[in-house]
Design a protein around this motif. Sequence first.
Motif, PDB file in Angstrom:
ATOM      1  N   ILE A   1      31.347  48.876 -36.790  1.00 43.39           N
ATOM      2  CA  ILE A   1      32.425  49.072 -35.820  1.00 43.39           C
ATOM      3  C   ILE A   1      33.563  49.867 -36.453  1.00 43.39           C
ATOM      4  CG2 ILE A   1      34.207  47.902 -34.468  1.00 43.39           C
ATOM      5  CD1 ILE A   1      32.210  45.561 -34.150  1.00 43.39           C
ATOM      6  N   GLU A   2      33.889  49.516 -37.687  1.00 43.71           N
ATOM      7  CA  GLU A   2      34.987  50.172 -38.382  1.00 43.71           C
ATOM      8  C   GLU A   2      34.631  51.605 -38.764  1.00 43.71           C
ATOM      9  OE1 GLU A   2      38.343  48.605 -41.491  1.00 43.71           O
ATOM     10  OE2 GLU A   2      36.280  47.917 -41.777  1.00 43.71           O
ATOM     11  N   ASP A   3      33.451  51.804 -39.352  1.00 46.84           N
ATOM     12  CA  ASP A   3      33.050  53.132 -39.823  1.00 46.84           C
ATOM     13  C   ASP A   3      32.904  54.128 -38.676  1.00 46.84           C
ATOM     14  OD1 ASP A   3      32.997  52.079 -42.354  1.00 46.84           O
ATOM     15  OD2 ASP A   3      30.817  51.859 -42.433  1.00 46.84           O
ATOM     16  N   GLU A   4      32.418  53.648 -37.540  1.00 48.55           N
ATOM     17  CA  GLU A   4      32.174  54.531 -36.400  1.00 48.55           C
ATOM     18  C   GLU A   4      33.369  54.646 -35.456  1.00 48.55           C
ATOM     19  OE1 GLU A   4      29.352  56.376 -35.959  1.00 48.55           O
ATOM     20  OE2 GLU A   4      28.891  55.638 -37.989  1.00 48.55           O
ATOM     21  N   GLY A   5      34.455  53.959 -35.770  1.00 50.94           N
ATOM     22  CA  GLY A   5      35.636  54.025 -34.920  1.00 50.94           C
ATOM     23  C   GLY A   5      35.384  53.526 -33.517  1.00 50.94           C
ATOM     24  N   LEU A   6      34.586  52.467 -33.391  1.00 48.41           N
ATOM     25  CA  LEU A   6      34.185  52.003 -32.066  1.00 48.41           C
ATOM     26  C   LEU A   6      35.328  51.379 -31.266  1.00 48.41           C
ATOM     27  CD1 LEU A   6      30.598  50.542 -32.605  1.00 48.41           C
ATOM     28  CD2 LEU A   6      31.271  52.737 -31.629  1.00 48.41           C
ATOM     29  N   LEU A   7      36.396  50.971 -31.944  1.00 49.12           N
ATOM     30  CA  LEU A   7      37.521  50.417 -31.176  1.00 49.12           C
ATOM     31  C   LEU A   7      38.153  51.478 -30.287  1.00 49.12           C
ATOM     32  CD1 LEU A   7      39.302  47.938 -33.607  1.00 49.12           C
ATOM     33  CD2 LEU A   7      37.344  47.602 -32.101  1.00 49.12           C
ATOM     34  N   ASP A   8      38.087  52.743 -30.711  1.00 53.53           N
ATOM     35  CA  ASP A   8      38.566  53.818 -29.837  1.00 53.53           C
ATOM     36  C   ASP A   8      37.719  53.879 -28.572  1.00 53.53           C
ATOM     37  OD1 ASP A   8      40.540  54.532 -31.648  1.00 53.53           O
ATOM     38  OD2 ASP A   8      39.310  56.068 -32.611  1.00 53.53           O
ATOM     39  N   ASN A   9      36.410  53.685 -28.722  1.00 51.57           N
ATOM     40  CA  ASN A   9      35.522  53.700 -27.568  1.00 51.57           C
ATOM     41  C   ASN A   9      35.770  52.493 -26.673  1.00 51.57           C
ATOM     42  OD1 ASN A   9      33.274  55.201 -26.287  1.00 51.57           O
ATOM     43  ND2 ASN A   9      32.162  53.278 -26.578  1.00 51.57           N
ATOM     44  N   VAL A  10      36.056  51.337 -27.288  1.00 56.47           N
ATOM     45  CA  VAL A  10      36.372  50.136 -26.511  1.00 56.47           C
ATOM     46  C   VAL A  10      37.552  50.403 -25.584  1.00 56.47           C
ATOM     47  CG1 VAL A  10      37.257  47.776 -26.669  1.00 56.47           C
ATOM     48  CG2 VAL A  10      35.402  48.514 -28.174  1.00 56.47           C
ATOM     49  N   ASN A  11      38.595  51.012 -26.116  1.00 59.83           N
ATOM     50  CA  ASN A  11      39.783  51.288 -25.308  1.00 59.83           C
ATOM     51  C   ASN A  11      39.518  52.364 -24.256  1.00 59.83           C
ATOM     52  OD1 ASN A  11      41.871  49.521 -26.404  1.00 59.83           O
ATOM     53  ND2 ASN A  11      41.644  50.674 -28.292  1.00 59.83           N
TER      54      ASN A  11
ATOM     55  N   THR B   1      42.197  42.669 -14.807  1.00 52.87           N
ATOM     56  CA  THR B   1      42.928  41.990 -15.872  1.00 52.87           C
ATOM     57  C   THR B   1      42.162  42.157 -17.176  1.00 52.87           C
ATOM     58  OG1 THR B   1      41.778  39.917 -15.372  1.00 52.87           O
ATOM     59  CG2 THR B   1      43.927  40.269 -14.329  1.00 52.87           C
ATOM     60  N   GLY B   2      42.764  41.698 -18.258  1.00 53.86           N
ATOM     61  CA  GLY B   2      42.111  41.764 -19.551  1.00 53.86           C
ATOM     62  C   GLY B   2      42.545  42.977 -20.342  1.00 53.86           C
ATOM     63  N   ALA B   3      41.770  43.272 -21.394  1.00 53.76           N
ATOM     64  CA  ALA B   3      42.075  44.397 -22.270  1.00 53.76           C
ATOM     65  C   ALA B   3      40.787  44.875 -22.910  1.00 53.76           C
ATOM     66  CB  ALA B   3      43.080  43.984 -23.356  1.00 53.76           C
ATOM     67  N   GLY B   4      40.759  46.157 -23.271  1.00 55.47           N
ATOM     68  CA  GLY B   4      39.574  46.710 -23.903  1.00 55.47           C
ATOM     69  C   GLY B   4      38.353  46.524 -23.032  1.00 55.47           C
ATOM     70  N   LEU B   5      37.309  45.930 -23.613  1.00 56.02           N
ATOM     71  CA  LEU B   5      36.075  45.679 -22.868  1.00 56.02           C
ATOM     72  C   LEU B   5      35.886  44.197 -22.556  1.00 56.02           C
ATOM     73  CD1 LEU B   5      33.609  48.271 -24.434  1.00 56.02           C
ATOM     74  CD2 LEU B   5      34.668  48.301 -22.152  1.00 56.02           C
ATOM     75  N   LEU B   6      36.980  43.494 -22.361  1.00 59.43           N
ATOM     76  CA  LEU B   6      36.975  42.176 -21.721  1.00 59.43           C
ATOM     77  C   LEU B   6      37.768  42.356 -20.437  1.00 59.43           C
ATOM     78  CD1 LEU B   6      36.319  39.150 -21.695  1.00 59.43           C
ATOM     79  CD2 LEU B   6      38.467  38.771 -22.935  1.00 59.43           C
ATOM     80  N   ILE B   7      37.052  42.490 -19.334  1.00 61.92           N
ATOM     81  CA  ILE B   7      37.681  42.905 -18.076  1.00 61.92           C
ATOM     82  C   ILE B   7      37.393  41.900 -16.979  1.00 61.92           C
ATOM     83  CG2 ILE B   7      37.775  44.708 -16.313  1.00 61.92           C
ATOM     84  CD1 ILE B   7      36.872  46.715 -18.444  1.00 61.92           C
TER      85      ILE B   7
ATOM     86  N   ASP C   1      36.743  34.437  -7.107  1.00 60.01           N
ATOM     87  CA  ASP C   1      37.254  35.758  -6.742  1.00 60.01           C
ATOM     88  C   ASP C   1      37.405  36.695  -7.939  1.00 60.01           C
ATOM     89  OD1 ASP C   1      39.386  34.512  -7.965  1.00 60.01           O
ATOM     90  OD2 ASP C   1      40.861  35.041  -6.427  1.00 60.01           O
ATOM     91  N   VAL C   2      36.703  36.398  -9.023  1.00 60.66           N
ATOM     92  CA  VAL C   2      36.769  37.247 -10.217  1.00 60.66           C
ATOM     93  C   VAL C   2      35.369  37.527 -10.756  1.00 60.66           C
ATOM     94  CG1 VAL C   2      37.522  37.419 -12.632  1.00 60.66           C
ATOM     95  CG2 VAL C   2      39.081  36.498 -10.906  1.00 60.66           C
ATOM     96  N   ILE C   3      35.131  38.788 -11.054  1.00 62.50           N
ATOM     97  CA  ILE C   3      33.939  39.208 -11.792  1.00 62.50           C
ATOM     98  C   ILE C   3      34.375  39.535 -13.214  1.00 62.50           C
ATOM     99  CG2 ILE C   3      32.229  41.035 -12.062  1.00 62.50           C
ATOM    100  CD1 ILE C   3      31.533  39.156  -9.805  1.00 62.50           C
ATOM    101  N   ARG C   4      33.619  39.019 -14.194  1.00 64.54           N
ATOM    102  CA  ARG C   4      33.917  39.320 -15.596  1.00 64.54           C
ATOM    103  C   ARG C   4      32.846  40.246 -16.162  1.00 64.54           C
ATOM    104  NH1 ARG C   4      33.935  34.496 -19.985  1.00 64.54           N
ATOM    105  NH2 ARG C   4      32.159  33.978 -18.665  1.00 64.54           N
ATOM    106  N   ILE C   5      33.288  41.286 -16.865  1.00 65.98           N
ATOM    107  CA  ILE C   5      32.355  42.129 -17.603  1.00 65.98           C
ATOM    108  C   ILE C   5      32.803  42.201 -19.058  1.00 65.98           C
ATOM    109  CG2 ILE C   5      31.612  43.458 -15.593  1.00 65.98           C
ATOM    110  CD1 ILE C   5      33.447  45.737 -16.523  1.00 65.98           C
ATOM    111  N   ALA C   6      31.832  42.299 -19.957  1.00 61.03           N
ATOM    112  CA  ALA C   6      32.099  42.377 -21.393  1.00 61.03           C
ATOM    113  C   ALA C   6      30.957  43.143 -22.052  1.00 61.03           C
ATOM    114  CB  ALA C   6      32.238  40.984 -21.994  1.00 61.03           C
ATOM    115  N   PRO C   7      30.849  44.439 -21.753  1.00 57.81           N
ATOM    116  CA  PRO C   7      29.713  45.217 -22.243  1.00 57.81           C
ATOM    117  C   PRO C   7      29.823  45.551 -23.729  1.00 57.81           C
ATOM    118  CG  PRO C   7      31.234  46.635 -21.071  1.00 57.81           C
ATOM    119  CD  PRO C   7      31.746  45.233 -20.900  1.00 57.81           C
ATOM    120  N   ALA C   8      28.787  46.206 -24.231  1.00 61.03           N
ATOM    121  CA  ALA C   8      28.745  46.612 -25.635  1.00 61.03           C
ATOM    122  C   ALA C   8      29.810  47.658 -25.938  1.00 61.03           C
ATOM    123  CB  ALA C   8      27.356  47.172 -25.972  1.00 61.03           C
TER     124      ALA C   8
END
Length: 398
Positions: A295-305, A325-331, A360-367
């Motif tokens: 995650i760190e080497d590939e800079g995946l947090l940029d992709n999360v955002n 609601t939420g942040a990043g890839l917890l939506i 009344d809420v759908i949660r997604i948390a993809p890769a």
Amino acid sequence: MTWNDDAARDLMSLGGRLALLTHGEGSWVHDDEGRRYLDFLGGIAVNCLGHAHPVFVDAVARQAATLAHVSNYFATPGQLELAARLKRLAGTGERGRVFLANSGTEANEMAVKLARLHGNPDGRTTILVVEGAFHGRTMGALSLTPKAAYRDPFLPAVPDVVTVQRSVESLEQAFAAGGVAAMIVEPIQGEAGVVELPEGFLARARELTAEHGALLILDEVQTGSGRTGTWFAFQREGIVPDAVTLAKSIGAGFPLGALITFGAASELFYPGTHNSTFGGNPLASAVANAVLGHIEDEGLLDNVNARGAQLRSGVAQHPLVAGTTGAGLLIGIRLAAPVAAAARQAAHERGLIINAPTDDVIRIAPAYTIGDAEVTEFLTLFTAALDAVAPSTKETPA
């Protein structure tokens, strides 16, 4: 063997199963009938690299060929590497310490013990939690979870757990009552429907715990390890807690949890107060090091955002979506009608895995690895699912 009542005869009846999954690759999984599903739940915020990622597979294979398990009479290089990595990512400084467990629930059990070790010498036993919280299903963690349906069948619970409302006023009143040893809180409440705390709530909690000599312990089991676009959600708030629990994405599917302590809280445990047979075993540590390193080497947090913003924008176009609601890839996708369960079922029938934590809420948390292709396919399938369950706006003929 297709999933049905006969196939379930050997398992305890603790919930239904939607399908019998056999294998996966990337963000896709397959069932025993040959159907393919786009997985945007990620094992409930666990499979941060998707399924069968080469980094995960290679880490398991390499470590399994050397050492899989040793007793806790010994340490291993991977365990030490992981502890140092977590301290660095969390920003604990030199005084920080790490305990490696097997799950988020176990990490939260240890957090209860940390609170007791801190407060008991002064006779302070109260642990504050927040309405809507979910911290796990073992007795200690369940005692922190103020949901009657989960907790009441197993009463009496661990005593002196007090629930506060999601407001600064309620928080201040609880501390004014005295006797608080610690507050344990999720920065974003995933199981409650990806509920964000009010602005300034965590900052005020940090101020109050410091003023009253209590610990601030953050449950980042769901939000940690980069899920919200920073390594830890508390880093988005500009605060430093006394301890953090995490699990889920840390191992990308391999069972692993952790408690990270900061400052003086790192000195509360001593030999005999806690341990784990399997916690931090060589196999789990190797996988977590490989996953976090990738995650760190590939800079995946940029992709999360970036992908999180893309998904929020995409779902907002549907008239049934009232907001996110939420942040990043917890939506959390808030619906304008209580049809989340029906939408989840409609999505499943179309080959999309999502979750409905509330009506009344759908949660997604993809890769963290999703790209344009996965986002486009998700929006196509999700739109079709919402269209199938959207309340009719047509007038009924006279």
